[in-house]
Design a protein around this motif. Structure first.
Motif, PDB file in Angstrom:
ATOM      1  N   GLY A  13     -21.230   3.590 -10.680  1.00  0.00           N
ATOM      2  CA  GLY A  13     -21.024   2.144 -10.674  1.00  0.00           C
ATOM      3  C   GLY A  13     -21.550   1.674  -9.263  1.00  0.00           C
ATOM      4  O   GLY A  13     -22.050   2.677  -8.400  1.00  0.00           O
ATOM      5  N   ALA A  14     -21.808   0.568  -9.073  1.00  0.00           N
ATOM      6  CA  ALA A  14     -22.512  -0.017  -7.873  1.00  0.00           C
ATOM      7  C   ALA A  14     -21.743   0.103  -6.710  1.00  0.00           C
ATOM      8  O   ALA A  14     -22.341   0.376  -5.574  1.00  0.00           O
ATOM      9  N   LYS A  15     -20.430   0.309  -6.489  1.00  0.00           N
ATOM     10  CA  LYS A  15     -19.601   0.495  -5.474  1.00  0.00           C
ATOM     11  C   LYS A  15     -19.557   2.016  -5.038  1.00  0.00           C
ATOM     12  O   LYS A  15     -19.547   2.200  -3.784  1.00  0.00           O
ATOM     13  N   GLY A  16     -19.877   3.025  -5.992  1.00  0.00           N
ATOM     14  CA  GLY A  16     -19.738   4.423  -5.408  1.00  0.00           C
ATOM     15  C   GLY A  16     -18.618   4.912  -5.235  1.00  0.00           C
ATOM     16  O   GLY A  16     -17.544   4.472  -5.007  1.00  0.00           O
ATOM     17  N   MET A  17     -18.545   6.209  -5.371  1.00  0.00           N
ATOM     18  CA  MET A  17     -17.305   7.137  -5.210  1.00  0.00           C
ATOM     19  C   MET A  17     -16.711   7.124  -3.950  1.00  0.00           C
ATOM     20  O   MET A  17     -15.186   6.825  -3.972  1.00  0.00           O
ATOM     21  N   GLY A  18     -17.411   6.827  -2.838  1.00  0.00           N
ATOM     22  CA  GLY A  18     -16.654   6.676  -1.545  1.00  0.00           C
ATOM     23  C   GLY A  18     -15.854   5.586  -1.274  1.00  0.00           C
ATOM     24  O   GLY A  18     -14.966   5.586  -0.585  1.00  0.00           O
ATOM     25  N   TRP A  19     -16.248   4.719  -2.065  1.00  0.00           N
ATOM     26  CA  TRP A  19     -15.482   3.363  -1.828  1.00  0.00           C
ATOM     27  C   TRP A  19     -14.485   3.466  -2.459  1.00  0.00           C
ATOM     28  O   TRP A  19     -13.071   3.137  -1.962  1.00  0.00           O
ATOM     29  N   TYR A  20     -14.308   4.064  -3.901  1.00  0.00           N
ATOM     30  CA  TYR A  20     -13.162   4.271  -4.716  1.00  0.00           C
ATOM     31  C   TYR A  20     -11.998   5.090  -4.047  1.00  0.00           C
ATOM     32  O   TYR A  20     -10.915   4.702  -4.096  1.00  0.00           O
ATOM     33  N   VAL A  21     -12.563   6.151  -3.688  1.00  0.00           N
ATOM     34  CA  VAL A  21     -11.496   7.284  -3.130  1.00  0.00           C
ATOM     35  C   VAL A  21     -10.862   6.628  -1.711  1.00  0.00           C
ATOM     36  O   VAL A  21      -9.997   7.273  -1.352  1.00  0.00           O
ATOM     37  N   SER A  22     -11.456   5.635  -1.016  1.00  0.00           N
ATOM     38  CA  SER A  22     -10.878   5.133   0.159  1.00  0.00           C
ATOM     39  C   SER A  22      -9.869   4.008   0.056  1.00  0.00           C
ATOM     40  O   SER A  22      -9.263   3.576   0.732  1.00  0.00           O
ATOM     41  N   GLN A  23      -9.682   3.624  -1.288  1.00  0.00           N
ATOM     42  CA  GLN A  23      -8.945   2.484  -1.535  1.00  0.00           C
ATOM     43  C   GLN A  23      -7.285   3.173  -2.073  1.00  0.00           C
ATOM     44  O   GLN A  23      -7.302   3.585  -3.046  1.00  0.00           O
ATOM     45  N   PRO A  24      -6.449   2.740  -1.459  1.00  0.00           N
ATOM     46  CA  PRO A  24      -4.982   3.302  -1.656  1.00  0.00           C
ATOM     47  C   PRO A  24      -4.576   2.777  -3.178  1.00  0.00           C
ATOM     48  O   PRO A  24      -4.035   3.334  -3.800  1.00  0.00           O
ATOM     49  N   LEU A  25      -4.866   1.481  -3.563  1.00  0.00           N
ATOM     50  CA  LEU A  25      -4.496   1.055  -4.913  1.00  0.00           C
ATOM     51  C   LEU A  25      -5.346   1.664  -6.006  1.00  0.00           C
ATOM     52  O   LEU A  25      -4.881   1.751  -7.076  1.00  0.00           O
ATOM     53  N   PHE A  26      -6.609   2.367  -5.694  1.00  0.00           N
ATOM     54  CA  PHE A  26      -7.126   2.922  -6.521  1.00  0.00           C
ATOM     55  C   PHE A  26      -6.137   4.398  -7.034  1.00  0.00           C
ATOM     56  O   PHE A  26      -6.004   4.877  -8.026  1.00  0.00           O
ATOM     57  N   HIS A  27      -5.763   4.870  -5.817  1.00  0.00           N
ATOM     58  CA  HIS A  27      -4.967   6.123  -5.989  1.00  0.00           C
ATOM     59  C   HIS A  27      -3.665   5.865  -6.933  1.00  0.00           C
ATOM     60  O   HIS A  27      -3.204   6.540  -7.675  1.00  0.00           O
ATOM     61  N   LEU A  28      -3.081   4.731  -6.633  1.00  0.00           N
ATOM     62  CA  LEU A  28      -1.720   4.434  -6.954  1.00  0.00           C
ATOM     63  C   LEU A  28      -2.145   3.960  -8.721  1.00  0.00           C
ATOM     64  O   LEU A  28      -1.390   4.525  -9.379  1.00  0.00           O
TER      65      LEU A  28
END
Length: 148
Positions: A67-82
């Protein structure tokens, strides 16, 4: 951009499919409505629900990887982990009803027997827990999309 749009569309369709088939399971899995046709239908609905969950997971992974945002952005997001934690919890909660539906279908085919009333009620409880957890995941996604 086209890849991002296609992945997002697949993800949304998988979410909607999952919700529709989980809702159908919740509507049909009632002791007072249980008959042979419902037992067979529940097994089919659960299969489609499972396929939708796998497509949802795979499309989500594809969005993280390509995706456009990339893995680094996703894994840095607490709500993604939730969201992922709650998704895993919902997936684990779906195991018991899936096993029950298959067991009921096998018993129906082999012996012509319907599930006991208490077993149907117990299985419905598991489905309802999932049904209440899925909207929480959606609410988290809304807040996450708005920068929380």
């Amino acid at each position: 951009m086209t890849l991002e749009a296609v992945l997002a569309a697949i993800h949304i369709v998988a979410i909607l499919t999952l919700v529709v088939f989980l809702s159908s399971e919740a509507a049909l899995c009632r002791a007072e409505w249980m008959n042979a046709a419902v037992v067979r239908r529940l097994a089919r609905l659960d299969l489609i629900y499972g396929i939708a969950a796998v497509v949802l997971l795979l499309s989500g992974v594809a969005r993280v990887l390509w995706g456009a945002k990339g893995m680094g952005w996703y894994v840095s997001q607490p709500l993604f982990h939730l969201k992922m934690t709650l998704f895993v919890l919902a997936a684990l909660m779906s195991i018991k009803p899936s096993i029950d539906f298959r067991r009921w279908a096998k018993a129906l085919q082999a012996e012509g027997s319907l599930p006991p009333e208490e077993a149907v009620r117990r299985t419905r409880r598991w489905i309802m827990w999932q049904s209440h957890l899925i909207p929480v995941i959606a609410v988290i996604a809304v807040f996450w999309a708005r920068g929380w």
